[in-house]
Design a protein around this motif. Structure first.
Motif, PDB file in Angstrom:
ATOM      1  N   ILE A  60      40.043  38.281  29.721  1.00  0.00           N
ATOM      2  CA  ILE A  60      40.570  37.304  29.276  1.00  0.00           C
ATOM      3  C   ILE A  60      41.054  37.416  27.866  1.00  0.00           C
ATOM      4  N   ASP A  61      40.498  38.456  27.153  1.00  0.00           N
ATOM      5  CA  ASP A  61      41.265  38.653  25.873  1.00  0.00           C
ATOM      6  C   ASP A  61      42.510  39.834  26.218  1.00  0.00           C
ATOM      7  N   LYS A  62      42.290  40.930  26.744  1.00  0.00           N
ATOM      8  CA  LYS A  62      43.403  41.994  27.006  1.00  0.00           C
ATOM      9  C   LYS A  62      44.479  41.497  27.984  1.00  0.00           C
ATOM     10  N   PHE A  63      44.081  40.798  29.241  1.00  0.00           N
ATOM     11  CA  PHE A  63      44.996  40.416  30.249  1.00  0.00           C
ATOM     12  C   PHE A  63      45.411  38.916  30.486  1.00  0.00           C
ATOM     13  N   HIS A  64      44.725  38.289  29.596  1.00  0.00           N
ATOM     14  CA  HIS A  64      45.069  36.715  29.526  1.00  0.00           C
ATOM     15  C   HIS A  64      44.746  36.013  30.913  1.00  0.00           C
ATOM     16  N   VAL A  65      43.758  36.479  31.411  1.00  0.00           N
ATOM     17  CA  VAL A  65      43.550  35.892  32.681  1.00  0.00           C
ATOM     18  C   VAL A  65      42.693  34.460  32.385  1.00  0.00           C
ATOM     19  N   THR A  66      42.439  33.451  33.443  1.00  0.00           N
ATOM     20  CA  THR A  66      41.685  32.494  33.318  1.00  0.00           C
ATOM     21  C   THR A  66      40.416  32.897  33.413  1.00  0.00           C
ATOM     22  N   VAL A  67      39.480  32.022  33.261  1.00  0.00           N
ATOM     23  CA  VAL A  67      38.022  32.071  33.164  1.00  0.00           C
ATOM     24  C   VAL A  67      37.666  32.249  34.650  1.00  0.00           C
ATOM     25  N   GLN A  68      38.268  31.304  35.440  1.00  0.00           N
ATOM     26  CA  GLN A  68      37.863  31.556  37.213  1.00  0.00           C
ATOM     27  C   GLN A  68      38.321  32.771  37.784  1.00  0.00           C
ATOM     28  N   GLN A  69      39.604  33.281  37.028  1.00  0.00           N
ATOM     29  CA  GLN A  69      40.001  34.752  37.603  1.00  0.00           C
ATOM     30  C   GLN A  69      39.155  35.725  37.234  1.00  0.00           C
ATOM     31  N   SER A  70      38.627  35.729  35.914  1.00  0.00           N
ATOM     32  CA  SER A  70      38.095  36.847  35.343  1.00  0.00           C
ATOM     33  C   SER A  70      36.595  36.710  36.236  1.00  0.00           C
ATOM     34  N   GLN A  71      36.048  35.622  36.604  1.00  0.00           N
ATOM     35  CA  GLN A  71      34.978  35.510  37.370  1.00  0.00           C
ATOM     36  C   GLN A  71      34.903  36.152  38.894  1.00  0.00           C
ATOM     37  N   ILE A  72      36.306  36.077  39.227  1.00  0.00           N
ATOM     38  CA  ILE A  72      36.633  36.710  40.500  1.00  0.00           C
ATOM     39  C   ILE A  72      36.281  38.487  40.210  1.00  0.00           C
ATOM     40  N   TYR A  73      36.966  38.952  39.143  1.00  0.00           N
ATOM     41  CA  TYR A  73      36.997  40.284  38.973  1.00  0.00           C
ATOM     42  C   TYR A  73      35.316  40.650  38.793  1.00  0.00           C
ATOM     43  N   LEU A  74      34.682  39.901  37.945  1.00  0.00           N
ATOM     44  CA  LEU A  74      33.165  40.047  37.970  1.00  0.00           C
ATOM     45  C   LEU A  74      32.504  40.076  39.198  1.00  0.00           C
ATOM     46  N   PHE A  75      32.896  39.178  40.067  1.00  0.00           N
ATOM     47  CA  PHE A  75      32.136  39.108  41.675  1.00  0.00           C
ATOM     48  C   PHE A  75      32.654  40.617  42.172  1.00  0.00           C
ATOM     49  N   ILE A  76      34.017  40.748  42.087  1.00  0.00           N
ATOM     50  CA  ILE A  76      34.148  42.164  42.938  1.00  0.00           C
ATOM     51  C   ILE A  76      33.393  43.270  42.273  1.00  0.00           C
ATOM     52  N   PHE A  77      33.098  43.203  40.963  1.00  0.00           N
ATOM     53  CA  PHE A  77      32.412  44.534  40.495  1.00  0.00           C
ATOM     54  C   PHE A  77      30.820  44.284  40.836  1.00  0.00           C
ATOM     55  N   LEU A  78      30.348  43.371  40.823  1.00  0.00           N
ATOM     56  CA  LEU A  78      28.869  43.197  41.357  1.00  0.00           C
ATOM     57  C   LEU A  78      28.616  43.265  42.872  1.00  0.00           C
ATOM     58  N   ALA A  79      29.720  42.995  43.526  1.00  0.00           N
ATOM     59  CA  ALA A  79      29.690  43.410  45.097  1.00  0.00           C
ATOM     60  C   ALA A  79      29.801  44.533  45.179  1.00  0.00           C
ATOM     61  N   SER A  80      30.362  45.576  44.494  1.00  0.00           N
ATOM     62  CA  SER A  80      30.522  46.754  44.703  1.00  0.00           C
ATOM     63  C   SER A  80      29.103  47.392  44.400  1.00  0.00           C
ATOM     64  N   VAL A  81      28.291  46.917  43.420  1.00  0.00           N
ATOM     65  CA  VAL A  81      26.998  47.312  42.866  1.00  0.00           C
ATOM     66  C   VAL A  81      26.231  46.932  44.027  1.00  0.00           C
ATOM     67  N   ALA A  82      26.416  45.912  44.776  1.00  0.00           N
ATOM     68  CA  ALA A  82      25.467  45.582  45.881  1.00  0.00           C
ATOM     69  C   ALA A  82      25.382  46.724  46.821  1.00  0.00           C
ATOM     70  N   ALA A  83      26.748  47.175  47.247  1.00  0.00           N
ATOM     71  CA  ALA A  83      27.126  47.903  48.359  1.00  0.00           C
ATOM     72  C   ALA A  83      26.573  49.560  48.019  1.00  0.00           C
ATOM     73  N   GLY A  84      26.561  49.769  46.766  1.00  0.00           N
ATOM     74  CA  GLY A  84      26.408  51.030  46.377  1.00  0.00           C
ATOM     75  C   GLY A  84      24.680  51.281  46.504  1.00  0.00           C
ATOM     76  N   THR A  85      24.056  49.914  46.047  1.00  0.00           N
ATOM     77  CA  THR A  85      22.470  50.161  46.037  1.00  0.00           C
ATOM     78  C   THR A  85      21.854  50.660  47.391  1.00  0.00           C
ATOM     79  N   LEU A  86      22.330  50.027  48.490  1.00  0.00           N
ATOM     80  CA  LEU A  86      21.942  50.204  49.994  1.00  0.00           C
ATOM     81  C   LEU A  86      22.105  51.917  50.382  1.00  0.00           C
ATOM     82  N   LEU A  87      23.297  52.296  49.669  1.00  0.00           N
ATOM     83  CA  LEU A  87      23.479  53.752  49.823  1.00  0.00           C
ATOM     84  C   LEU A  87      22.597  54.664  49.200  1.00  0.00           C
TER      85      LEU A  87
END
Length: 413
Positions: A256-283
């Motif tokens: 939000i601070d650096k790229f001026h995205v909305t709260v909802q947009q920032s949550q989507i990026y957080l979701f993408i990061f956390l989804a990658s965490v879930a995928a890496g865990t199984l491996l």
């Protein structure tokens, strides 16, 4: 799904120990998904709470610190107690604390009320993690890395889904809508009661055959070496979870601070990061079973360093790409670390799981509080520049013993 419950008392414990009970593993993974989904609501609504209650970054950090401390301090004691006297239905009781915390958070009208609410959720977590780790261990059939990965997959998937649901349900419509997550807690209580029934049946079956011995895998390692190795693993947990705290608590603010995205947009990026965490865990767990846990630990911590160092200087697109790579690599560590630790101290699954889950949560909470204060003094961007160096601590993995070789040597002696 739970047909093993009624017949478990009739199964030979030795045969049961060699059988991977996937129905239980995926059920406990599902409850881990529910548990961590509800917990992840807390950081997901930080922007909303910050505006509603005029909170500073330091106060945001204190919310996470309160949750993580209550979630961490009790875990080793719960694990140690249940190693001696297992309590199959404690899982459902723990989820009841989470239910109470969510209801309280939906109605919270002050900063103190928020702290009380998140502490109740933390108490639920302190019961859930060591006991559910024990259930995963019992159902593993010897595939301990895979079992922990399946268990962790649920938690990481829940942590990814939670912020997305919060962005859809809570952020647009207000704090009270946290109450919808209370129904998820009720579902969790019901399912965990069924898991507790299977767990009780397993204990009854085991008690009928006292000849099943606790494995002693590492008599070749001295007590000093075991304690030193556990210390190294805790240092690695510190590195991983301090960095993860920067992502889970402040990544949205950074975007939000650096790229001026909305709260909802920032949550989507957080979701993408956390989804990658879930995928890496199984491996991580499966690869650890096959190639050795020390190598997976080494790669998963130190291997993330080049990408964490690049992240603060990337544009929005590459910031998203790098966060996925970091999530995939770094998330493979915990299952390998936990199983490695339980093999160092066999027969103490609950205590070790409680210690490592508790320490991980504690480091996440401390990291969030410290980094929040640092963000107030400097900036959120500076926080990510500092945290980028944390994965370099992974070099200490080289001092861990190769316990797979120790096991082979002990077996051939």
């Amino acid at each position: 799904m739970m047909k093993t419950t009624n017949s478990s008392a009739a199964i030979d414990p030795k045969a049961l120990a060699q059988t991977t009970v996937y129905s239980i593993l995926f059920t406990i993974s599902f409850t881990h998904l529910l548990n961590d989904m509800m917990q992840s609501v807390i950081p997901a609504i930080y922007p909303l709470m910050k505006d509603n209650f005029q909170l500073s970054f330091t106060e945001i950090g204190l919310i996470t610190f309160t949750f993580q401390v209550t979630a961490s301090l009790l875990q080793p004691f719960v694990g140690h107690f249940t190693d001696k006297t297992p309590r199959p239905y404690s899982l459902a009781i723990g989820m009841s604390f989470t239910l109470a915390g969510l209801i309280s958070l939906a109605f919270a009208s002050s900063f103190i009320a928020i702290l009380i609410s998140v502490s109740l959720i933390g108490m639920g977590s302190s019961v859930f993690h060591p006991e559910s780790s024990r259930v995963a261990h019992l159902a593993s059939g010897g595939k301990k890395g895979l079992a922990q990965s399946i268990f962790q997959l649920g938690g990481n998937a829940g942590a990814a889904i939670g912020p997305l649901l919060a962005a859809l349900i809570v952020v647009p419509y207000g704090q009270f809508n946290i109450i919808w997550f209370a129904f998820i807690a009720i579902l969790g209580i019901i399912v965990l009661f069924r898991v507790g029934t299977w767990y009780k049946g397993h204990l009854i079956s085991k008690s009928k055959n006292k000849t099943v011995a606790v494995p002693a895998n590492h008599k070749a390692l001295s007590k000093t070496k075991v304690i030193t190795s556990l210390g190294i693993l805790l240092v690695l947990i510190f590195s991983k979870y301090f960095y993860m705290a920067s992502m889970s608590s402040y990544f949205t603010f950074y975007l939000i601070d650096k790229f001026h995205v909305t709260v909802q947009q920032s949550q989507i990026y957080l979701f993408i990061f956390l989804a990658s965490v879930a995928a890496g865990t199984l491996l991580g767990g499966a690869l650890g079973d096959r190639f050795g846990r020390k190598y997976i630990i080494w790669i998963s911590i130190l291997g993330a360093a080049p990408f964490t160092l690049l992240l603060p200087y990337a544009n929005l697109f590459w910031c998203g790409v790098l966060s996925v790579i970091i999530g995939l690599i770094m998330s493979s560590a915990f299952s390998a670390i936990l199983v490695y630790a339980t093999e160092l101290v066999p027969g103490k699954v609950g205590m070790i799981a409680g210690l490592f889950f508790g320490f991980a949560f504690g480091m996440g909470g401390l990291g969030s509080a410290v980094l929040g204060k640092l963000a107030d003094i400097t900036s959120v961007g500076y926080v990510f520049k500092v945290c980028a160096f944390l994965p370099l601590i992974g070099f200490v993995t080289g001092f861990l013993p190769n316990i797979e070789q120790t096991k082979k040597a002990a077996a051939s002696a």
